[in-house]
Design a protein around this motif. Structure first.
Motif, short mmCIF file in Angstrom:
data_model
loop_
_atom_site.label_atom_id
_atom_site.label_comp_id
_atom_site.label_asym_id
_atom_site.label_seq_id
_atom_site.Cartn_x
_atom_site.Cartn_y
_atom_site.Cartn_z
N THR A 12 0.80 -1.23 0.00
CA THR A 12 0.00 0.00 0.00
C THR A 12 0.83 1.28 0.00
O THR A 12 0.27 2.37 0.08
N GLY A 13 2.15 1.16 -0.09
CA GLY A 13 2.97 2.34 -0.28
C GLY A 13 3.81 2.78 0.90
O GLY A 13 4.71 3.61 0.73
N HIS A 14 3.55 2.26 2.09
CA HIS A 14 4.36 2.66 3.23
C HIS A 14 5.82 2.26 3.02
O HIS A 14 6.74 3.04 3.29
N ASP A 43 -2.34 -10.93 -8.67
CA ASP A 43 -3.08 -10.37 -9.79
C ASP A 43 -3.69 -9.04 -9.34
O ASP A 43 -4.37 -9.00 -8.31
N PRO A 44 -3.43 -7.94 -10.05
CA PRO A 44 -3.99 -6.65 -9.64
C PRO A 44 -5.50 -6.68 -9.42
O PRO A 44 -6.02 -5.92 -8.60
N PRO A 51 -7.71 0.93 -2.72
CA PRO A 51 -7.17 2.06 -3.49
C PRO A 51 -5.68 2.30 -3.25
O PRO A 51 -4.95 2.62 -4.19
N ALA A 52 -5.21 2.14 -2.01
CA ALA A 52 -3.79 2.39 -1.72
C ALA A 52 -2.91 1.35 -2.39
O ALA A 52 -1.85 1.69 -2.94
N TRP A 53 -3.32 0.10 -2.36
CA TRP A 53 -2.53 -0.97 -2.98
C TRP A 53 -2.48 -0.76 -4.50
O TRP A 53 -1.41 -0.85 -5.12
N THR A 54 -3.62 -0.42 -5.08
CA THR A 54 -3.67 -0.18 -6.52
C THR A 54 -2.81 1.02 -6.91
O THR A 54 -2.07 0.98 -7.89
N ALA A 55 -2.89 2.09 -6.11
CA ALA A 55 -2.10 3.30 -6.41
C ALA A 55 -0.61 3.01 -6.34
O ALA A 55 0.17 3.45 -7.21
N ASN A 56 -0.16 2.28 -5.32
CA ASN A 56 1.27 1.96 -5.21
C ASN A 56 1.71 1.05 -6.34
O ASN A 56 2.80 1.21 -6.89
N ILE A 172 0.80 8.05 5.03
CA ILE A 172 1.73 7.57 4.01
C ILE A 172 2.74 8.62 3.59
O ILE A 172 3.89 8.32 3.34
N ASN A 173 2.33 9.87 3.52
CA ASN A 173 3.24 10.93 3.11
C ASN A 173 3.78 11.73 4.29
O ASN A 173 4.42 12.74 4.12
#
Length: 199
Positions: A12-14, A43-44, A51-56, A172-173
């Protein structure tokens, strides 16, 4: 100049944010830095509702992916993985398991290694994830350089084994100062020890 590879898996981007922080600190410490993400094995469509996993995934899928060559290139490697039931994520494990040929040739030995992780909750398995990862790195013949309590800031972040983030969907940011400071310290320590060993 010390060569530092940062090899991480992030859902998820962390982990992506943490890896970039480590990279900046490594460069500031004088290292040549290579950042590589571990490719997604899911598989995406299976995480499309997140949303976070898809965005990353979308943000990193076209970036250079980690290979064994990145470890061969490096003097030091900092791994990153989210905590999954107290262990590194399967995606990172799959990458590590692919390194058997290099391990058999002794090519993963005598490098400096350290790691970072994240979980959604306090006491969510961060320490066991790092220790589990270090078992593999000991099999490599690696030189594990944990941050320990080598700086007063480690008494704030509290993790002597590596660096861990308690993640939430809104930070995350904006990683906590203690985590950022701990990531910076770990990168500086790894680069310093690798340089001393090379000398």
């Amino acid at each position: 100049m010390t060569k530092l590879a940062i090899i991480y898996y992030s859902a998820t981007g962390h982990g992506t944010t943490m890896a970039n922080r480590v990279a900046a600190a490594g460069e500031a410490a004088g290292a040549e830095v290579r950042v590589r993400h571990v490719e997604e094995t899911r598989d995406p469509a299976s995480f499309a509702q997140n949303p976070a996993w898809t965005a990353n995934y979308e943000a990193t899928k076209d970036l250079p992916a980690a290979t064994g060559e990145d470890i061969l290139w490096a003097d030091a490697v900092i791994f990153g993985s989210p905590t999954r039931f107290g262990s590194p994520a399967a995606q990172l494990r799959t990458f590590l398991d692919s390194l058997g040929g290099l391990w058999a040739q002794g090519k993963l030995a005598d490098k400096v290694y350290a790691a970072f992780t994240s979980s959604n909750t306090r006491h969510g398995g961060q320490e066991s994830t790092l220790l589990s990862l270090y078992f593999t790195l000991m099999h490599f013949g690696g030189i594990i350089v944990p941050p320990g309590y080598t700086d007063p800031l480690k008494f704030v972040d509290g993790n002597p084994y590596g660096v861990s983030l308690i993640s939430t969907h809104d930070n995350i940011n904006d990683l906590e100062d203690a985590t950022n400071n701990a990531l910076d310290h770990m990168a500086r320590r790894v680069v310093s020890i690798a340089a001393r060993l090379a000398a």
